[in-house]
Design a protein around this motif. Sequence first.
Motif, PDB file in Angstrom:
ATOM      1  N   ASP A  84      -4.263   2.154   7.021  1.00 10.63           N
ATOM      2  CA  ASP A  84      -5.096   3.632   7.647  1.00 10.63           C
ATOM      3  C   ASP A  84      -4.700   3.902   8.343  1.00 10.63           C
ATOM      4  N   GLN A 103      -5.245   0.362  -8.028  1.00  6.97           N
ATOM      5  CA  GLN A 103      -4.453   1.639  -8.839  1.00  6.97           C
ATOM      6  C   GLN A 103      -3.353   1.939  -8.198  1.00  6.97           C
ATOM      7  N   GLY A 104      -3.112   1.385  -6.788  1.00  9.89           N
ATOM      8  CA  GLY A 104      -1.218   1.396  -6.444  1.00  9.89           C
ATOM      9  C   GLY A 104      -0.197   0.388  -6.971  1.00  9.89           C
ATOM     10  N   ARG A 136       1.140   3.383  -2.638  1.00 10.54           N
ATOM     11  CA  ARG A 136       1.058   5.644  -2.405  1.00 10.54           C
ATOM     12  C   ARG A 136       2.084   6.412  -3.856  1.00 10.54           C
ATOM     13  N   MET A 139       2.134   6.167  -7.045  1.00 12.75           N
ATOM     14  CA  MET A 139       0.634   7.005  -7.468  1.00 12.75           C
ATOM     15  C   MET A 139       1.013   8.510  -7.733  1.00 12.75           C
ATOM     16  N   TRP A 165     -14.738   9.028   5.631  1.00 12.83           N
ATOM     17  CA  TRP A 165     -14.606   7.448   5.267  1.00 12.83           C
ATOM     18  C   TRP A 165     -15.953   6.669   6.634  1.00 12.83           C
ATOM     19  N   GLU A 206      -8.270   1.472  -4.371  1.00 17.26           N
ATOM     20  CA  GLU A 206      -7.144   1.898  -4.111  1.00 17.26           C
ATOM     21  C   GLU A 206      -5.885   1.236  -4.235  1.00 17.26           C
ATOM     22  N   ILE A 246       0.700  -0.997  -0.186  1.00 16.67           N
ATOM     23  CA  ILE A 246      -0.138   0.097  -0.128  1.00 16.67           C
ATOM     24  C   ILE A 246       0.663   1.364  -0.692  1.00 16.67           C
ATOM     25  N   LYS A 261     -13.620   0.549  -1.614  1.00 17.19           N
ATOM     26  CA  LYS A 261     -12.541   1.578  -2.045  1.00 17.19           C
ATOM     27  C   LYS A 261     -11.228   1.500  -1.817  1.00 17.19           C
ATOM     28  N   ARG A 262     -11.076   0.357  -1.044  1.00 13.59           N
ATOM     29  CA  ARG A 262      -9.445  -0.550  -0.694  1.00 13.59           C
ATOM     30  C   ARG A 262      -9.071  -0.851  -1.876  1.00 13.59           C
TER      31      ARG A 262
END
Length: 193
Positions: A134, A162-163, A70, A73, A144, A159, A66, A155-156
Motif C-alpha cells: 500500500d 496479474q503481477g 507492478r 504490468m 479504496w 493484483e 508486488i 482485489k489484492r
Amino acid sequence: MKTAILASLVAAAAAFAPAAKEDASNSALKMSFENELGAQAPLGFWDPLGMATSQEKFDRLRLVEIKHGRIAMVGVVGYLVTYAGIRFPGAEDIPAGFGAFDAVPPSVWAQVFFTILLMEGFNTDQIGGEFIGDFRNGALDFGWDSFDEATKLSKRAIELNQGRAAQMGLLGLMVHEKLGNVDILLPPSFISI
C-alpha cells in the motif's frame, strides 16, 4: 545395461516412497504462511528455496513481489504499445524492445534513474500502509476505503496474480525477441491500431 535398468527402476520407486518426517518446528514454520494472500490452488504456499523463514522475511519478499509485478504490468503494456508503433513526440526513431537500450540518449536514462530513486525514497518501507504494497501514503484513495474487507482482499489477490502473470509475460516477450520470432508471437496485423 541391466544395472542401468535396475537403477532407473529403483529411482522410480523411490519417487513414490513416503517422505521422511520433518521436525515440528520446520513444518510449523512452513505451514504458517499457507493462509496468506496469494497462497492459492494449485500450488498453495510455494517456497522451494525456504526463503520465508520469518514473518519479516515473508513480508519483505511479498513487497518485492508486488513491486516487480507492478513494474512488469507497465512493462508489458509499454512493450506492446511501442511494438504497435506508438511513440512520444520526438522519439519516433527509437525502436521497440531491446533495441531501445542503445537508442535512448543518456540524459533520458539519467531522468529514469532519478525518477526511480525519488519514488523509492518516498516509499521506503511503505510507511503507514494499510497492507503490504500500500503505497498511497494517505494521499490517493480512488475509492479504496469504500470497499468492504472481502472486496479489498479479492482485489489484492487479483493484483498479485496479474503481477505474476505480467512477470511471466514480459519474460516471454523478451525471450521471443531474443529468439527473433516476436513477429510470429505478435504479428503486425494483430497489433495495428
